[in-house]
Design a protein around this motif. Structure first.
Motif, mmCIF file in Angstrom:
data_model
loop_
_atom_site.group_PDB
_atom_site.id
_atom_site.type_symbol
_atom_site.label_atom_id
_atom_site.label_comp_id
_atom_site.label_asym_id
_atom_site.label_seq_id
_atom_site.Cartn_x
_atom_site.Cartn_y
_atom_site.Cartn_z
ATOM 1 N N VAL A 29 0.874 -1.172 0.000
ATOM 2 C CA VAL A 29 0.000 0.000 0.000
ATOM 3 C C VAL A 29 0.909 1.220 0.000
ATOM 4 O O VAL A 29 1.861 1.295 0.787
ATOM 5 N N ALA A 30 0.640 2.175 -0.882
ATOM 6 C CA ALA A 30 1.437 3.402 -0.952
ATOM 7 C C ALA A 30 1.468 4.077 0.415
ATOM 8 O O ALA A 30 0.476 4.074 1.150
ATOM 9 N N GLY A 31 2.618 4.645 0.740
ATOM 10 C CA GLY A 31 2.819 5.258 2.054
ATOM 11 C C GLY A 31 1.730 6.241 2.452
ATOM 12 O O GLY A 31 1.253 6.238 3.583
ATOM 13 N N GLU A 32 1.300 7.085 1.513
ATOM 14 C CA GLU A 32 0.287 8.095 1.838
ATOM 15 C C GLU A 32 -1.103 7.502 2.054
ATOM 16 O O GLU A 32 -1.995 8.177 2.555
ATOM 17 N N LEU A 33 -1.283 6.224 1.692
ATOM 18 C CA LEU A 33 -2.586 5.569 1.867
ATOM 19 C C LEU A 33 -2.591 4.546 3.000
ATOM 20 O O LEU A 33 -3.615 3.903 3.247
ATOM 21 N N GLN A 34 -1.462 4.402 3.676
ATOM 22 C CA GLN A 34 -1.381 3.427 4.760
ATOM 23 C C GLN A 34 -2.173 3.880 5.981
ATOM 24 O O GLN A 34 -2.445 5.055 6.160
ATOM 25 N N ARG A 35 -2.565 2.891 6.787
ATOM 26 C CA ARG A 35 -3.276 3.093 8.057
ATOM 27 C C ARG A 35 -4.703 3.607 7.846
ATOM 28 O O ARG A 35 -5.226 4.356 8.664
ATOM 29 N N ASN A 36 -5.332 3.184 6.735
ATOM 30 C CA ASN A 36 -6.737 3.551 6.520
ATOM 31 C C ASN A 36 -7.600 2.336 6.217
ATOM 32 O O ASN A 36 -8.737 2.482 5.789
ATOM 33 N N GLY A 37 -7.052 1.134 6.424
ATOM 34 C CA GLY A 37 -7.828 -0.084 6.222
ATOM 35 C C GLY A 37 -7.686 -0.714 4.849
ATOM 36 O O GLY A 37 -8.243 -1.783 4.597
ATOM 37 N N LEU A 38 -6.933 -0.079 3.965
ATOM 38 C CA LEU A 38 -6.797 -0.605 2.610
ATOM 39 C C LEU A 38 -6.047 -1.940 2.593
ATOM 40 O O LEU A 38 -6.463 -2.885 1.921
ATOM 41 N N GLY A 39 -4.957 -2.045 3.342
ATOM 42 C CA GLY A 39 -4.204 -3.299 3.411
ATOM 43 C C GLY A 39 -5.057 -4.419 3.974
ATOM 44 O O GLY A 39 -5.055 -5.541 3.459
ATOM 45 N N TYR A 40 -5.807 -4.119 5.019
ATOM 46 C CA TYR A 40 -6.710 -5.105 5.621
ATOM 47 C C TYR A 40 -7.741 -5.564 4.592
ATOM 48 O O TYR A 40 -7.988 -6.766 4.446
ATOM 49 N N ALA A 41 -8.315 -4.625 3.855
ATOM 50 C CA ALA A 41 -9.316 -4.967 2.840
ATOM 51 C C ALA A 41 -8.708 -5.823 1.728
ATOM 52 O O ALA A 41 -9.338 -6.774 1.256
ATOM 53 N N LEU A 42 -7.484 -5.502 1.301
ATOM 54 C CA LEU A 42 -6.812 -6.294 0.266
ATOM 55 C C LEU A 42 -6.607 -7.736 0.720
ATOM 56 O O LEU A 42 -6.867 -8.680 -0.029
ATOM 57 N N ILE A 43 -6.132 -7.900 1.941
ATOM 58 C CA ILE A 43 -5.872 -9.249 2.454
ATOM 59 C C ILE A 43 -7.175 -10.014 2.632
ATOM 60 O O ILE A 43 -7.262 -11.195 2.291
ATOM 61 N N CYS A 44 -8.202 -9.369 3.144
ATOM 62 C CA CYS A 44 -9.513 -10.028 3.301
ATOM 63 C C CYS A 44 -10.056 -10.488 1.954
ATOM 64 O O CYS A 44 -10.568 -11.599 1.823
ATOM 65 N N LYS A 45 -9.927 -9.634 0.931
ATOM 66 C CA LYS A 45 -10.389 -10.000 -0.409
ATOM 67 C C LYS A 45 -9.579 -11.172 -0.960
ATOM 68 O O LYS A 45 -10.135 -12.106 -1.549
#
Length: 103
Positions: free
Chosen positions: A20-36
């Motif tokens: 996840v790009a640094g400026e987009l980290q810590r907003n749940g995007l990584g969690y959503a990617l892994i869940c998907k």
């Protein structure tokens, strides 16, 4: 696409290069990617999902643990030196018994 002739030999999956790009980290995007990824893998008949993470990457380790992964083993220091890379942990999660793979 689901591999043809899926069976015991294909029941394991591996996550690679989850970023996840640094400026987009810590907003749940990584969690959503892994869940998907877990949902897609389970739909494909994958029962065991693995990922490597650098031993000193605390944010990534915390994310994978939050997503239900547990440590399976730790790469020996000699191997990491030989391959000229940081030491890694192998993390694993069981998709076969979970009705909700998103955790």
């Amino acid at each position: 696409m689901k591999p043809k002739g899926i069976g015991a030999d294909f029941a394991r999956g591996y996550l690679s290069n989850v970023c996840v790009a640094g400026e987009l980290q810590r907003n749940g995007l990584g969690y959503a990617l892994i869940c998907k990824a877990k949902m897609v893998a389970k739909d494909m008949g994958i029962s065991d999902l693995y990922v490597h993470v650098a031993i000193d990457n605390e944010p990534a380790k915390k994310l994978y643990i939050k997503c239900g992964f547990v440590q399976e083993n730790e790469e020996p220091a000699w191997q990491a030196r030989f391959l000229d890379r940081p030491r890694r942990l192998l993390l694993w999660t069981d998709l076969s018994n979970s009705s909700d793979v998103s955790m």
